[in-house]
Design a protein around this motif. Structure first.
Motif, mmCIF file in Angstrom:
data_model
loop_
_atom_site.group_PDB
_atom_site.id
_atom_site.type_symbol
_atom_site.label_atom_id
_atom_site.label_comp_id
_atom_site.label_asym_id
_atom_site.label_seq_id
_atom_site.Cartn_x
_atom_site.Cartn_y
_atom_site.Cartn_z
ATOM 1 N N HIS B 173 0.826 -1.214 0.000
ATOM 2 C CA HIS B 173 0.000 0.000 0.000
ATOM 3 C C HIS B 173 0.860 1.263 0.000
ATOM 4 O O HIS B 173 0.531 2.247 -0.658
ATOM 5 C CB HIS B 173 -0.919 -0.007 1.212
ATOM 6 N N LEU B 270 2.273 0.710 12.148
ATOM 7 C CA LEU B 270 2.100 -0.257 13.229
ATOM 8 C C LEU B 270 1.231 -1.406 12.733
ATOM 9 O O LEU B 270 0.139 -1.176 12.207
ATOM 10 C CB LEU B 270 1.390 0.388 14.423
ATOM 11 N N VAL B 271 1.709 -2.627 12.917
ATOM 12 C CA VAL B 271 0.881 -3.784 12.568
ATOM 13 C C VAL B 271 0.699 -4.742 13.743
ATOM 14 O O VAL B 271 -0.165 -5.622 13.700
ATOM 15 C CB VAL B 271 1.443 -4.574 11.352
ATOM 16 N N GLY B 272 1.517 -4.564 14.788
ATOM 17 C CA GLY B 272 1.443 -5.531 15.876
ATOM 18 C C GLY B 272 0.763 -5.036 17.137
ATOM 19 O O GLY B 272 0.056 -5.782 17.808
ATOM 20 N N ALA B 273 0.953 -3.786 17.443
ATOM 21 C CA ALA B 273 0.565 -3.283 18.760
ATOM 22 C C ALA B 273 -0.896 -2.846 18.818
ATOM 23 O O ALA B 273 -1.205 -1.660 18.776
ATOM 24 C CB ALA B 273 1.483 -2.135 19.183
ATOM 25 N N VAL B 274 -1.784 -3.829 18.892
ATOM 26 C CA VAL B 274 -3.197 -3.509 19.136
ATOM 27 C C VAL B 274 -3.314 -3.344 20.648
ATOM 28 O O VAL B 274 -3.911 -4.154 21.348
ATOM 29 C CB VAL B 274 -4.118 -4.634 18.614
ATOM 30 N N GLU B 275 -2.704 -2.284 21.125
ATOM 31 C CA GLU B 275 -2.393 -2.122 22.546
ATOM 32 C C GLU B 275 -2.274 -0.635 22.845
ATOM 33 O O GLU B 275 -2.018 0.155 21.937
ATOM 34 C CB GLU B 275 -0.979 -2.679 22.802
ATOM 35 N N MET B 277 -0.350 2.454 23.471
ATOM 36 C CA MET B 277 1.026 2.864 23.177
ATOM 37 C C MET B 277 1.459 3.906 24.198
ATOM 38 O O MET B 277 0.630 4.610 24.777
ATOM 39 C CB MET B 277 1.092 3.479 21.783
ATOM 40 N N VAL B 292 2.650 8.371 11.242
ATOM 41 C CA VAL B 292 2.490 7.062 11.872
ATOM 42 C C VAL B 292 1.109 6.567 11.464
ATOM 43 O O VAL B 292 0.133 7.321 11.529
ATOM 44 C CB VAL B 292 2.593 7.152 13.403
ATOM 45 N N ALA B 293 1.048 5.344 11.020
ATOM 46 C CA ALA B 293 -0.237 4.796 10.605
ATOM 47 C C ALA B 293 -0.359 3.380 11.138
ATOM 48 O O ALA B 293 0.583 2.829 11.715
ATOM 49 C CB ALA B 293 -0.358 4.815 9.085
ATOM 50 N N GLY B 294 -1.534 2.804 10.969
ATOM 51 C CA GLY B 294 -1.747 1.411 11.311
ATOM 52 C C GLY B 294 -2.211 0.655 10.086
ATOM 53 O O GLY B 294 -2.639 1.252 9.096
ATOM 54 N N SER B 295 -2.100 -0.651 10.162
ATOM 55 C CA SER B 295 -2.568 -1.476 9.051
ATOM 56 C C SER B 295 -3.037 -2.804 9.613
ATOM 57 O O SER B 295 -2.406 -3.364 10.505
ATOM 58 C CB SER B 295 -1.442 -1.669 8.033
ATOM 59 N N LEU B 296 -4.157 -3.283 9.100
ATOM 60 C CA LEU B 296 -4.775 -4.515 9.599
ATOM 61 C C LEU B 296 -4.866 -5.533 8.463
ATOM 62 O O LEU B 296 -5.515 -5.253 7.438
ATOM 63 C CB LEU B 296 -6.180 -4.203 10.124
#
Lengths: 352, 352
Positions: B173, B270-275, B277, B292-296
């Motif tokens: 992406h 971020l792909v790991g930290a569903v936590e 921060m 900074v972004a996230g991806s699922l």
């Protein structure tokens, strides 16, 4: 090199009031433009630098990077500017012009360090730093001088040079366009410009504020809706609906409620909080491929584009005009968020 | 509707070990594909769901969303798949197909809620939730079945369905390309796939890790350089130099040192930290227009593209094959980061 002594206002320490002082300006070089300053905006960064909140302040600090003035002298190689022109100077007065950031018109991220309008090392007068617009005149390289559209009120145009470009740049860079739902968080010097620009770009503008009483003002400035961030039901109703959020909160805060407002793939941009932020939940970004980014003023090319846009759309800042001698009271009021929305110094007061 | 009882492994409470149990699978509808499961990867999300770390777990939880198997039956309207095909099923088995996310091939962000492979309400068998791949077979709508290239080892391909797409999606992406300097933070199930993909995309891959001893392994997987994040001098030397950073750290952490590594305009995902921060410094994003972004995971179309890429480049996961009966020990070892790099269950062990 000969220099000229001029009047200015500055702080001699981080705890001192601003007082009159004399500073030196360099002689006009071949690429330089000398500007008689007519107006200078008062930015929160001025106060942070005077108070050394970000570290690195050298005294005396002569703040001011929302400068409007008239050209009084041009160097031999100056193009595009003539004596008498109304011009602006923003946060930068020089950069290396060769690094990859400068090559991309992102002088604010110059890899060799942009020369900021105040409190940067002064390449021209050894052993001193740059002094800003709380002064009667300034000498600036032509590449960092902006042309101010004639139809704009000079005093009200001053804040465009920092508050304006700081909010314009992210709206422009992230391509905010007609029909987008855009949130502007915070209604201060930055936020009120964000509302005006987002409206002029054709967006559906939502003022996001903790203070319901700001709603009426926000609508007068161009907001179509007001979202009170302390109201959980309202926040819930707007979740996942924003294409873009301009976050002008000037202090550290919890981003989670705002991230929750973003659509899939949408971005929130921080422009105010040069500060430690609270923790946030990683899942807020991950669930929806959301983005948080930052943005710092804008490059010179983009600043000129912003001024031209302001000329076309007759956009200036809402200001309260003060005399130079009122600056310390103004600082107190800015610190207490008691200004709609920007103080601008009438520099006649310093010359008289 | 008639159902079939099959063998599975699941947890009856958040504190229970996984034990054998029987579950029901629906009959094959016109759009359905019945799959005999040969291998299933063990993802950290499986453990989080069993332990109810994210809330919302319904018991029994039958985990498993890295499923490889063979087609044993197809519905009347099934196209593109035939009995005997090697196929995969990842984290999702259904979505609304009509919302704007689904229309954009982003089923993972389905506005009406994607049906995840386990622990989602089961639309087909009232009163139950979906059960995952720790089982002998599964029935899945054809739209959510992936074709697995024939040259890939079936067992080692299983983790592509979650660890693979989770790392591929952001690299794809954000358009990681030849010559980009890409950091991968963390060398676990996700990180080791990130290194392989970034390398195959032609990037200069830097493994960013707290553990210098992981350097050799990272290089064997395709990293060109190793950056030990605890070494301040090394971190300083790399600052402002990364085009993209894939952050696979699975727990909350301080992002500041990594943001500092990004170039102007660059992104860390971020792909790991569903936590939750830690806090971070707003200035880190502002000074350099960083993101900074996230991806699922990824959408179904993108997952197929990833599998096809894996087929072309002969990429699979590095795995340790276990029997179904070893699952509780495997969970302990995953929790202790003691696996290189993914456990995969050989489902023969459940059938025997």
């Amino acid at each position: 090199m000969s220099t000229t002594t001029i009047k200015a206002y500055g702080a001699k320490s981080k705890t001192a009031d601003l007082t009159p002082l004399d500073i030196e300006r360099r002689a006009v070089g071949k690429d330089d433009i000398k500007i008689d300053i007519t107006y200078c905006g008062v930015c929160h960064s001025d106060i942070h630098t005077v108070r050394n909140d970000w570290g690195g302040s050298s005294y005396p600090v002569v703040p001011g990077h929302e400068i409007i003035g008239h050209v009084t002298e041009v160097g031999a190689d100056v193009k595009n500017f003539s004596v008498g022109d109304v011009v602006g100077v923003g946060c930068m007065v020089d950069s290396c012009q060769t690094c990859s950031s400068c090559q991309k018109d992102l002088e604010q991220f110059c890899e060799n360090g942009a020369t900021f309008t105040y409190n940067s090392p002064n390449k021209h007068i050894e052993g001193t730093q740059t002094y800003g617009g709380y002064s009667t005149s300034v000498v600036v390289d032509q590449k960092f001088v902006l042309s101010v559209p004639k139809n704009l009120d000079e005093a009200a145009a001053a804040p465009l040079l920092c508050a304006g470009i700081t909010t314009w740049s992210p709206l422009s860079h992230w391509n905010v366009k007609k029909g987008d739902k855009v949130g502007v968080i915070g209604l201060g010097g930055l936020g009120h410009m964000g509302v005006k620009f987002a409206n002029a770009l054709g967006a559906h503008v939502v003022m996001i504020t903790t203070s319901p009483e700001k709603g009426k003002d926000a609508k007068a400035l161009g907001a179509h809706e007001v979202l009170v961030s302390k109201n959980d039901d309202e926040m819930e109703a707007h979740q996942g609906s924003f294409d873009f959020i301009l976050n002008t909160i000037p202090v550290g805060h919890n981003m989670d409620p705002y991230i929750n407002l973003l659509k899939v793939d949408a971005t929130m941009v921080l422009v105010g909080a040069v500060e430690p932020m609270d923790g946030f939940h990683g899942g807020g970004l991950i669930m929806g491929r959301k983005h948080v980014a930052g943005s710092l003023i804008g490059g010179i090319k983009e600043t000129q584009e912003m001024l031209d846009f302001c000329g076309e759309h007759d956009i200036t800042s809402d200001i309260e005009l003060i005399d130079m001698q009122d600056i310390n009271t103004a600082y107190e009021r800015v610190t207490n968020s008691d200004v709609k929305y920007r103080f601008v110094i009438d520099m006649k007061s310093l010359k008289s």
